[in-house]
Structures are given as C-alpha cells and as structure tokens.
Design an enzyme around this catalytic site. Structure first.
Site, PDB file in Angstrom:
ATOM      1  N   THR A   1     -33.255 -92.239   0.683  1.00  0.00           N
ATOM      2  CA  THR A   1     -33.503 -93.042   2.231  1.00  0.00           C
ATOM      3  C   THR A   1     -34.841 -93.691   2.103  1.00  0.00           C
ATOM      4  OG1 THR A   1     -33.611 -92.288   4.621  1.00  0.00           O
ATOM      5  CG2 THR A   1     -34.575 -90.724   3.034  1.00  0.00           C
ATOM      6  N   ASN A   2     -35.372 -93.737   3.444  1.00  0.00           N
ATOM      7  CA  ASN A   2     -36.703 -94.530   3.556  1.00  0.00           C
ATOM      8  C   ASN A   2     -37.377 -94.047   4.686  1.00  0.00           C
ATOM      9  OD1 ASN A   2     -35.972 -96.111   6.223  1.00  0.00           O
ATOM     10  ND2 ASN A   2     -34.495 -96.886   4.741  1.00  0.00           N
ATOM     11  N   ARG A   3     -38.517 -94.431   4.908  1.00  0.00           N
ATOM     12  CA  ARG A   3     -39.577 -93.905   5.835  1.00  0.00           C
ATOM     13  C   ARG A   3     -39.514 -94.301   7.392  1.00  0.00           C
ATOM     14  NH1 ARG A   3     -43.295 -91.300   3.145  1.00  0.00           N
ATOM     15  NH2 ARG A   3     -43.776 -92.129   0.991  1.00  0.00           N
TER      16      ARG A   3
ATOM     17  N   ALA B   1     -33.587 -99.459   9.361  1.00  0.00           N
ATOM     18  CA  ALA B   1     -34.119 -99.777   8.104  1.00  0.00           C
ATOM     19  C   ALA B   1     -32.840 -99.295   7.011  1.00  0.00           C
ATOM     20  CB  ALA B   1     -35.170 -99.034   7.894  1.00  0.00           C
TER      21      ALA B   1
END
Ligand code: CTP
Length: 401
Positions: A212-214, A278
């Site tokens: 995943t991402n932030r 995102a």
C-alpha cells in the site's frame, strides 16, 4: 445573523433548565423568534410563566390542550421552525428520541419534525457514560441530529465531576449561530453529483500481507465534505483509511484499485470527478490463497502487474463527467510531471503537490498545491487541506456554471 430565524426550544427536566432561560434571552437579543415546549418534567424546573415572559410567546406543553383555540398541534409546532434545540436533553429524553417514543407534546413534536435538531445533553456523568446513553446518542447522531456538548465539570451532585454538564449558554448560542452560518451558505452545487476518490488502495500478496502507500485520505475526504457543504450529492469511493466517513456523503469502501475502478464506474453519471486517491500502480501478479511460509534464506520473489489507471479510464470514458480533476503526487519535477499527467490522463485540471517526506503532505493537515490546466498554472499558497478542498470545489462550481 439570527434575525428572523424561527427556533423551537424543547426544555427537558433537568436541573440545568434554568440556564436555558439565558439561552432564550440571548437568542431573542440576536433577533430570533423563540418558541418553547416544556416537557412535563421540564415544568418541575422552570415555569411556563417565566419562559413565556422571556420568549414573548405562548409556551406549549400538553399534547391535547383544550384551551388552544386554533390547532397549533405538534405537527405545526415542529414544522413551522428553522431549528429545534433540545436543552437540557436528559438521558431519558435522549432515550425517548432515539427510540421514536412520542408520549407527550415535546417528543411527539420531535418525531414529527422536519427541521434540523440540535441536542444539548445534560446529566450526571455516569448517566452520560452509560453504554445505553452512548448507544442512544450514537443513534441520534446517525439519524443526523447534531450535538452541542455535553461539557466537562462539576455535577449538581456533591463531589461529582466529569463529562455531562450542559454547555454554557453562550456556547450554545455560538453553536446555533455556527449552525445557521453553515446552513445559510450558498449551495452552488445543488442538484449536482460529484464523485471523489480518496485514500490509498491496498493490493494483497497473500491473505495476511499487502502492499500500500502512505495516503491518509485527508485531502480526498475534505473535498467530499466541501462538495456536500456546497449542496452536491457526493459519492466518495475510499480505500482503507483511519478517518471517519464525512457527514452527508455517500461513502463506498473499497480495498484494491480494481474494486475502486468498479465503484467509480457504478457511481456514474457524475457532473464532476475529483480523483484524489493514491491508487497503487501495481498489484502482485499472483495472490497466494494461503499465507506464504518463510523458507530460511529463500525470500519469495514478487512480480507485479499494472493496475488500471482510474483517472485515465474516466478521462477517456464515453460517460466522462464534464469536469475531471486528477492529482499528481510528485517528489521531483512537480510541474513537468503534472503537465504530462494532464495530457495523458484526459483531465481538465491536475492538482500537483510535492509529497516528498520533507513536505509533510502525506498524513499532514496542510497542502501546498499548484493547479494545472490547459490555461496554465496557478500556484496556491500553503493552505489547510480543508481550504484546498473549498477552493477546489469553488473552482468546480465556477466551471460547471
Ligand atoms: N490514478 C488513478 N489510477 C491509477 C494511478 C493513479 O486514478 N492506477 C490517479 C490518481 O488518483 C491521481 C492521478 O492519477 O489523481 C495521478 O496519480 P499519481 O500517483 O501522481 O500518478 P501516476 O499516474 O501513478 O504516475 P507516477 O506514479 O509515475 O507519478
């Protein structure tokens, strides 16, 4: 600000009822028309005579009032008003409201109400903290009821303190003013449908692992909330985030990019789309059905497949919304990269931001963006994510006309 506003106050049976007399006075001073219903137990704490003298209006209490010549019944009382303020709202009154009990004029009026309702709880701190009261208050909040307080402090009972006190009269007045300030805001997006994506996507590796991402979802959620405030019907498609669903927004929860695309397509048609999510560009090529076991010295190779580009798909779709806005999260060459995305993805605007760790944008509350369109670049100052959202929604409203 309150001139001409019609406010119906329902006074419940609590020791704090006397403080509501001050609320009536202050609301009247500000030009509001105040009518009052006393609950039967409310009458034990303040008299209809005092309340009537302060409000300058007849005070109501009984469901069936034989002296009432015209039928100002519960329907009329609660319809003919811009706001209903319940103060003090006792645990008992909150419980009756939450369960739709209409056993006297006050509760029947609340059940028949079309106007927005603000509840000001006041009770002993143990009663407020009780799971039953919390459940009831939660139910009211889910039904769209707003709350002012309760405040923290000393209780009427000796040596007791905690959360449960009625908010101070001026705080209640300020809350009423804030309510009308928001309600009276122009609604430039009334009748429009706005689609927003937000948050990260997560792409599973096996049943327990994912990449995943932030992304925190703060910016996308703020945009959805701003669109709702501007009167739009809003569909928010969100990846997993730890923040709450915005009020007044239809939120669809998804995990993967492909689920997000599916939810976005199902939400069409829309007048405008703001793609703030995102989205993970890749997903693991294979998702193991069982947890991948660790074999010492032999880490598993990960290979990836490209995910669909949701913004580009929408930007070139036959059902393309009139306005399509994308984001560009960059750590270098912000403007050049964003300009490329504008062209490639078929967007009308790209909101470009620097998400390098030193910018503090990911997870933070502030954002510094530039808006690219065919017309050129507009650089906005550092703003809170809420302010960026409001400006963006104003831009959408202007463009939609
Ligand atoms: N986006 C999307 N679907 C994807 C990837 C991105 O809808 N699979 C959208 C994002 O929501 C955003 C815009 O495209 O509005 C740009 O996202 P960004 O991550 O900045 O760009 P990428 O296209 O992924 O390019 P790169 O990662 O190379 O910067």
């Amino acid at each position: 600000m309150l001139a001409g506003k019609r406010i119906l106050i329902i006074i419940g049976g609590g020791i704090a009822a006397y403080k509501v007399l001050e609320v009536i006075r202050r609301l009247k001073e500000r030009g509001a028309q105040v009518r009052v219903i006393l609950t039967h137990s409310g009458k034990e704490f303040v008299t209809p005579m005092t309340v009537g003298a302060l409000s300058g209006e007849k005070v109501f209490s009984d469901l069936f009032d034989p002296t009432e010549e015209q039928d100002i019944g519960h329907i009329v009382l609660s319809r003919d008003t811009d706001l209903i303020l319940v103060a003090p709202a006792t645990a008992n009154l909150i419980a009756r409201m939450a369960n739709g009990i209409a056993d006297e004029l006050a509760t029947a009026s609340l059940l028949a109400a079309a106007a927005p309702i603000i509840v000001c709880p006041a009770m002993n701190q143990r009663m407020w903290a009780h799971p039953a009261t919390q459940r009831n208050a939660g139910q009211l909040a889910a039904d769209g009821v707003r709350f002012i307080g309760p405040a923290e402090g000393r209780m009427a009972e000796r040596n007791e303190a905690g959360v449960g006190r009625l908010s101070e009269p001026m705080e209640i007045v300020a809350g009423v003013e804030a309510f009308f300030a928001e309600a009276d805001q122009p609604k430039p997006l009334a009748g429009r449908h706005i689609l927003v994506t937000s948050g990260p996507t997560i792409e599973p590796i096996d049943p327990v692992r994912f990449i995943t991402n932030r992304s925190s979802g703060k910016q996308g959620h703020a945009i959805a909330a701003a669109a709702a405030r501007a009167g739009a019907r809003v569909t928010l498609v969100s990846g997993p985030v730890s923040i709450a669903d915005p009020k007044g927004v239809d939120t669809v929860h998804v995990e993967t990019a492909r689920e997000m695309l599916e939810a976005v397509s199902s939400a069409l048609p829309a007048d405008a789309a703001v793609m703030a999510a995102a989205v993970s560009d890749w997903r693991p090529a294979e998702v193991a059905t069982e947890k991948i076991k660790k074999a010492a010295g032999d880490p598993p190779p990960l290979s990836f497949l490209e995910n669909p580009d949701i913004l580009a798909t929408l930007g070139h779709d036959a059902r393309r919304p009139k306005i399509v806005i994308g984001f560009a999260a960059e750590t270098t060459n912000v403007e050049a990269n964003a300009a490329r995305k504008l062209a490639v993805k078929g967007a009308d605007y790209i909101v470009a931001n620097d998400v390098s760790p030193s910018s503090g944008v990911f997870g933070g509350d502030a954002n510094r963006v530039q808006i690219l369109s065919k017309a050129g670049v507009e650089i906005w100052p550092t703003l809170s994510k809420d302010e960026v959202a409001d400006r963006l929604i104003a831009l959408v409203a202007r463009t939609l006309g």
